[in-house]
Design a protein around this motif. Structure first.
Motif, short mmCIF file in Angstrom:
data_model
loop_
_atom_site.label_atom_id
_atom_site.label_comp_id
_atom_site.label_asym_id
_atom_site.label_seq_id
_atom_site.Cartn_x
_atom_site.Cartn_y
_atom_site.Cartn_z
N THR A 1 -7.65 -24.79 2.31
CA THR A 1 -7.00 -24.85 3.63
C THR A 1 -7.65 -25.95 4.45
OG1 THR A 1 -8.53 -23.32 4.72
CG2 THR A 1 -6.58 -22.34 3.65
N VAL A 2 -6.97 -26.35 5.51
CA VAL A 2 -7.54 -27.35 6.41
C VAL A 2 -8.85 -26.84 6.99
CG1 VAL A 2 -7.19 -28.64 8.55
CG2 VAL A 2 -5.28 -28.32 6.97
N ARG A 3 -8.89 -25.58 7.40
CA ARG A 3 -10.10 -24.99 7.98
C ARG A 3 -11.28 -25.08 7.00
NH1 ARG A 3 -10.18 -22.12 12.38
NH2 ARG A 3 -7.96 -21.61 12.20
N ALA A 4 -11.04 -24.80 5.73
CA ALA A 4 -12.09 -24.89 4.72
C ALA A 4 -12.54 -26.35 4.53
CB ALA A 4 -11.61 -24.30 3.40
N LEU A 5 -11.61 -27.28 4.62
CA LEU A 5 -11.96 -28.70 4.54
C LEU A 5 -12.86 -29.08 5.71
CD1 LEU A 5 -11.70 -31.59 3.43
CD2 LEU A 5 -9.59 -31.79 4.79
N VAL A 6 -12.51 -28.62 6.90
CA VAL A 6 -13.34 -28.90 8.08
C VAL A 6 -14.76 -28.36 7.87
CG1 VAL A 6 -13.69 -28.32 10.52
CG2 VAL A 6 -11.45 -29.08 9.72
N GLU A 7 -14.88 -27.17 7.31
CA GLU A 7 -16.20 -26.60 7.06
C GLU A 7 -16.98 -27.45 6.05
OE1 GLU A 7 -17.71 -24.24 8.86
OE2 GLU A 7 -15.87 -24.32 10.05
N GLU A 8 -16.31 -27.94 5.02
CA GLU A 8 -16.97 -28.84 4.07
C GLU A 8 -17.47 -30.11 4.76
OE1 GLU A 8 -14.59 -29.94 0.70
OE2 GLU A 8 -14.52 -27.90 -0.08
N LEU A 9 -16.62 -30.67 5.61
CA LEU A 9 -17.00 -31.90 6.32
C LEU A 9 -18.17 -31.64 7.26
CD1 LEU A 9 -13.45 -33.30 7.12
CD2 LEU A 9 -15.07 -34.20 5.44
N LYS A 10 -18.13 -30.53 7.98
CA LYS A 10 -19.21 -30.19 8.91
C LYS A 10 -20.54 -30.00 8.19
CE LYS A 10 -18.29 -27.10 12.09
NZ LYS A 10 -17.69 -25.91 12.75
N ALA A 11 -20.49 -29.55 6.96
CA ALA A 11 -21.72 -29.34 6.19
C ALA A 11 -22.34 -30.66 5.72
CB ALA A 11 -21.43 -28.45 4.97
N ARG A 12 -21.57 -31.74 5.78
CA ARG A 12 -22.07 -33.04 5.34
C ARG A 12 -23.19 -33.57 6.23
NH1 ARG A 12 -17.19 -37.17 4.16
NH2 ARG A 12 -16.86 -36.62 1.99
N GLU A 13 -22.91 -33.63 7.54
CA GLU A 13 -23.89 -34.19 8.47
C GLU A 13 -23.47 -33.94 9.91
OE1 GLU A 13 -23.40 -38.72 8.82
OE2 GLU A 13 -22.95 -38.28 6.72
N GLU A 14 -24.37 -34.25 10.81
CA GLU A 14 -24.19 -33.91 12.22
C GLU A 14 -22.98 -34.55 12.87
OE1 GLU A 14 -26.62 -33.94 16.43
OE2 GLU A 14 -27.67 -34.54 14.61
N ARG A 15 -22.64 -35.77 12.51
CA ARG A 15 -21.50 -36.42 13.18
C ARG A 15 -20.21 -35.64 12.96
NH1 ARG A 15 -19.89 -41.68 9.60
NH2 ARG A 15 -20.26 -40.72 7.59
N TYR A 16 -20.05 -35.01 11.80
CA TYR A 16 -18.88 -34.18 11.54
C TYR A 16 -18.97 -32.88 12.33
CZ TYR A 16 -17.82 -37.35 7.71
OH TYR A 16 -17.51 -38.46 6.96
#
Length: 81
Positions: free
Chosen positions: A26-41
């Motif tokens: 889902t888009v929400r799960a994608l956002v969570e993956e991106l947020k786990a990458r680094e602070e700017r996300y």
């Protein structure tokens, strides 16, 4: 999958677009993956109520499925004139 960022989302992430490999469904799960990458996300996606999303150029919500999606776009709400 290609991700496009517009307006202040692009400014916070520092990229206009990027291609990612994801296991998100889902888009929400994608956002969570991106947020786990680094602070700017984390900063860019800290308030999802301030963002809109389109999957393959169709406006949708953050619970939308990503199966078969080729493009995701994140942008702030638009205002009319």
């Amino acid at each position: 999958m290609e991700i496009l960022y517009f307006a202040w989302v692009r400014e916070r992430i520092g990229l206009p677009r990027e291609t990612v490999e994801t296991k998100a469904t889902t888009v929400r799960a994608l956002v969570e993956e991106l947020k786990a990458r680094e602070e700017r996300y984390q900063v860019a996606f800290s308030d999802l109520s301030a963002l809109r999303v389109a999957v393959d150029q169709t406006l949708t919500d953050f619970d939308a499925a990503l199966e078969g999606a080729r493009e995701i776009a994140f942008f702030p709400p638009m205002t009319g004139g």
